[in-house]
Design a protein around this motif. Structure first.
Motif, PDB file in Angstrom:
ATOM      1  N   ILE A 222      18.050 -32.843 -77.302  1.00 48.77           N
ATOM      2  CA  ILE A 222      17.700 -31.607 -76.574  1.00 48.77           C
ATOM      3  C   ILE A 222      17.613 -30.435 -77.550  1.00 48.77           C
ATOM      4  CG2 ILE A 222      18.411 -29.972 -74.781  1.00 48.77           C
ATOM      5  CD1 ILE A 222      19.854 -32.300 -73.390  1.00 48.77           C
ATOM      6  N   VAL A 223      18.581 -30.362 -78.478  1.00 46.11           N
ATOM      7  CA  VAL A 223      18.574 -29.274 -79.468  1.00 46.11           C
ATOM      8  C   VAL A 223      17.334 -29.374 -80.349  1.00 46.11           C
ATOM      9  CG1 VAL A 223      19.829 -28.153 -81.341  1.00 46.11           C
ATOM     10  CG2 VAL A 223      21.106 -29.155 -79.449  1.00 46.11           C
ATOM     11  N   GLU A 224      17.009 -30.575 -80.782  1.00 47.91           N
ATOM     12  CA  GLU A 224      15.814 -30.776 -81.623  1.00 47.91           C
ATOM     13  C   GLU A 224      14.548 -30.342 -80.892  1.00 47.91           C
ATOM     14  OE1 GLU A 224      16.173 -34.891 -82.655  1.00 47.91           O
ATOM     15  OE2 GLU A 224      17.462 -34.483 -84.397  1.00 47.91           O
ATOM     16  N   LYS A 225      14.495 -30.621 -79.590  1.00 51.23           N
ATOM     17  CA  LYS A 225      13.339 -30.227 -78.786  1.00 51.23           C
ATOM     18  C   LYS A 225      13.231 -28.694 -78.748  1.00 51.23           C
ATOM     19  CE  LYS A 225      12.913 -32.636 -74.954  1.00 51.23           C
ATOM     20  NZ  LYS A 225      13.114 -33.004 -73.526  1.00 51.23           N
ATOM     21  N   LEU A 226      14.388 -28.016 -78.680  1.00 52.88           N
ATOM     22  CA  LEU A 226      14.398 -26.553 -78.598  1.00 52.88           C
ATOM     23  C   LEU A 226      13.941 -25.881 -79.890  1.00 52.88           C
ATOM     24  CD1 LEU A 226      17.707 -26.056 -76.564  1.00 52.88           C
ATOM     25  CD2 LEU A 226      15.390 -25.547 -75.757  1.00 52.88           C
ATOM     26  N   THR A 227      13.908 -26.617 -81.006  1.00 57.06           N
ATOM     27  CA  THR A 227      13.394 -26.041 -82.263  1.00 57.06           C
ATOM     28  C   THR A 227      11.889 -25.785 -82.183  1.00 57.06           C
ATOM     29  OG1 THR A 227      13.017 -28.225 -83.264  1.00 57.06           O
ATOM     30  CG2 THR A 227      15.160 -27.196 -83.676  1.00 57.06           C
ATOM     31  N   GLN A 228      11.246 -26.341 -81.160  1.00 62.03           N
ATOM     32  CA  GLN A 228       9.796 -26.181 -81.013  1.00 62.03           C
ATOM     33  C   GLN A 228       9.424 -24.935 -80.197  1.00 62.03           C
ATOM     34  OE1 GLN A 228       8.544 -29.878 -79.194  1.00 62.03           O
ATOM     35  NE2 GLN A 228       9.816 -31.049 -80.612  1.00 62.03           N
ATOM     36  N   GLY A 229      10.426 -24.194 -79.755  1.00 60.07           N
ATOM     37  CA  GLY A 229      10.150 -23.050 -78.890  1.00 60.07           C
ATOM     38  C   GLY A 229      10.709 -21.744 -79.421  1.00 60.07           C
TER      39      GLY A 229
END
Length: 670
Positions: A325-332
């Protein structure tokens, strides 16, 4: 897949999202104004929450003629509230082999699903049925849920239905009781409920504490010490209740001070725990009403941005891949914050005291762009994201300096703190880090006193409840559930029992509670309500029969009605209603100024109670809810007024001052 399959969700937008996740080439068909999503041999339909509701038979509708006690054992009936939806379900029921309940997984969601299932089984008794449970409407969560369906929990649904039944009986009996006793019928009726009354009592009693509070004077001595270029303030270790003693101590303080103890150490401040519903609403209440915050959170959940917002859990389950989830948030938009979290060698999540197995704590489930969301949605989404990232962040590190300084036998204490590593505070921007500067000192060191002061102070009354702190207190006392507490507070506002935030009771709110405390105090105490919530869990677990719980509640109400002094109740309520309309004293004749309505067109205004002998009037805004505050205009001794509109509160102030200002402006224009 052999045969036809029906999937039932709680809302239409959930049906749309789930159908798009599970199937390709989904076709939307309108039947009787209802959206039906079709793919292959499958139908997906979103309900509108409850499609049936419990109610009394029509013969019980005449409040004035129906004896209150007859409501206790009336045969409660089920009424269809969404006729078109029910007709569509019935028509589809005849051609399906299987139905899957995919409503929200909680007590209320289970009942909503079972209500629809009963309608389908009446048309098709042989239909197979199952249940899917999920905590986020994302492709992975939905596919996982549908790959392993479970059984429908009829006990859980039954516990929700029994709460509905008891709330219906309580609400009808108590609402009719105080409405009839006060003479407030029609659209102005006074409502009372099982959870509403003890919650309102908390607000009323806090207000009475504040009104009856008698401040006590005390004195404190402060001294500012200098070391080199640094000046810091210390407080005398004693709080003086006697002015003479304080003055003697103050006179003894010299122009020097000796450090008698000094301690310097680092202190780690743990990150906040994951969001459950109560903690989420407490934090969200800083930005909007708790009712609005929940509505926004539900919208974000149904759009797939956050997990289910109704949960008691404060411990992330091991099944959640937190790093992913944290890794996904690096895209925003939270790239910097997410990368800060990932810079740690190992992710460690904080844990709260409550752990449950139904839903995880509230957390982000997808990356959102600011321009995709409304202003309110972004506020709540950002709050959830920052809280989630904060729970995975390192500690904040403070340097704490503590000690004592002696000046001529008078001891001063200091407690300094400086933040040296932001840790989680770098991300969770809603918690302000307040530093208190103090230099490094040594025992025996002599410091100059730059200034000293003796301050007279007064003890302060307790704070009023904010909506956030009230929800916390309700949880502590077992009033309501995670799913209903914000609705109860909203109901108190809509019934004009309270206004503002922090919450203040209106005169009628106070009258209702004082009347009930006098004649039926147990209704206003949390004990019965709290016990009933425990009974709901017992029903859900199959440990208690629903008949027993309902009967126990009916006996309780029966006893209250038997012991009531209706005449006394009526007098207290009517006095309160009269007070609720009084704005102040008429400047012409000194009689009461009251809020009145014009005959014929119902326009409201302030008029003298001495009419027709005295015709003094003041205008009022015709839109919005009027709240008469307890603050008096010093010039006219008329209570200040607030108006609540959809946009929030507007402080009208003194209506007389307001009117005179308006007249003055008109003179200048003309």
């Amino acid at each position: 897949m052999a045969g036809k399959w029906l999937i039932i969700t709680e809302k239409d937008n959930t049906a749309r999202r789930i159908s798009s996740i599970l199937f390709k080439n989904v076709k939307k068909v309108r039947k009787k104004g209802i959206n039906v999503y079709q793919a292959d041999n499958t139908y997906v339909i979103g309900l509108k929450g409850h499609i049936v509701q419990l109610d009394f038979p029509e013969e019980y509708n005449n409040w004035s003629k129906v004896p209150l006690k007859s409501l206790l054992r009336a045969d409660i009936i089920k009424k269809v509230t969404e006729k078109n939806l029910v007709e569509v379900l019935k028509s589809i029921a005849k051609e399906i082999d299987r139905v899957t309940i995919a409503t929200d997984y909680d007590r209320e969601g289970e009942l909503i699903g079972v209500e629809a299932l009963e309608i389908i089984r009446n048309e098709n008794p042989n239909v197979r049925f199952d249940r899917v449970r999920y905590s986020a409407i994302t492709p992975s969560d939905i596919k996982k849920a549908f790959s392993s369906p479970t059984e429908v929990d009829f006990n859980l649904a039954k516990s929700a239905e029994i709460r509905q039944k008891i709330d219906l009986i309580w609400g009808a009996v108590l609402t009719r009781l105080i409405s009839l006793s006060s003479g407030r019928l029609g659209k102005d009726f006074l409502s009372v409920g099982r959870v509403q009354s003890p919650t309102l009592r908390l607000i009323v009693e806090r207000e009475e504490e504040i009104k009856n509070f008698k401040p006590k004077k005390y004195w404190e001595i402060f001294a500012s010490f200098r070391k080199g270029e640094e000046v810091f303030q210390c407080k005398h270790e004693k709080r003086f209740e006697d002015k003479e003693q304080a003055e003697k101590a103050f006179a003894k303080v010299g122009d020097k001070g000796v450090v008698v103890s000094f301690e310097k150490k680092e202190r780690a401040e743990k990150p906040p725990t994951p969001f459950n519903t109560t903690e989420f609403l407490r934090e969200a209440s800083k930005f909007m009403s708790v009712n609005k915050a929940m509505m926004v959170a539900e919208s974000l959940y149904m759009s797939g941005y956050i997990s289910y917002p109704r949960t008691d859990n404060t411990v992330y389950p091991k099944t959640i891949n937190l790093r992913a989830i944290v890794e996904k948030l690096t895209q925003g938009e939270f790239k910097k914050e997410a990368e800060f979290v990932l810079s740690q060698e190992k992710l460690r999540a904080t844990r709260g005291k409550k752990e449950s197995k139904d839903h995880p704590p509230i957390h982000p489930t997808a990356v959102a762009k600011k321009d995709e969301l409304s202003k309110d949605e972004w506020v709540i989404y950002e709050l959830v994201v920052r809280r989630f990232l904060a729970t995975l962040s390192p500690d904040a590190i403070w340097v704490v300096r503590r000690g004592k300084i002696d000046s001529s036998g008078e001891i001063f204490r200091f407690n300094g703190r400086k933040l040296i590593e932001e840790g989680w505070r770098k991300i969770y921007i809603y918690s302000k880090a307040e530093e208190v500067p103090v230099p490094d000192l040594q025992e025996g060191e002599v410091l100059d006193i730059v200034s000293k002061k003796l301050e007279e102070k007064e003890t302060k009354p307790p704070n009023r409840y904010s909506s956030g702190s009230l929800i916390k207190e309700m949880e502590k006392l077992g009033l309501g559930t995670k799913s209903t507490r914000h609705e109860i507070i909203n109901k108190l506002y809509s019934r004009k029992y309270v206004y503002g935030n922090p919450l203040r009771p209106s005169e009628i709110g106070m009258a209702v509670i004082n009347a009930l405390k006098k004649e039926a105090e147990t209704i206003t105490q949390p004990d019965m309500t709290s016990k009933l919530e425990e009974d709901m869990y017992a029903i859900a677990e199959g440990k208690l029969s629903d008949e027993y719980v309902v009967e126990e509640s009916i006996r309780f109400l029966d006893e209250i009605l038997s012991n009531l002094d209706r005449e006394s109740l009526s007098k207290t309520l009517r006095d309160g209603i009269r007070k609720d309309k009084i704005v102040g004293k008429c400047p012409k004749c000194s009689r009461d100024l009251v809020i009145r309505k014009k005959k014929g067109d119902s326009r409201r205004f302030i008029g003298c109670s001495g009419y027709p002998d005295c015709n003094f009037t003041l205008p009022l805004p015709q839109k919005g809810t009027i709240y008469i505050t307890s603050k008096l205009c010093e010039k006219h001794e008329i209570k200040r007024i607030k108006i609540r509109t959809k946009k929030g509160y507007w402080d009208l102030g003194c209506p007389y001052c307001n009117y005179l200002e308006w007249q003055e402006k008109n003179k200048k224009v003309n």
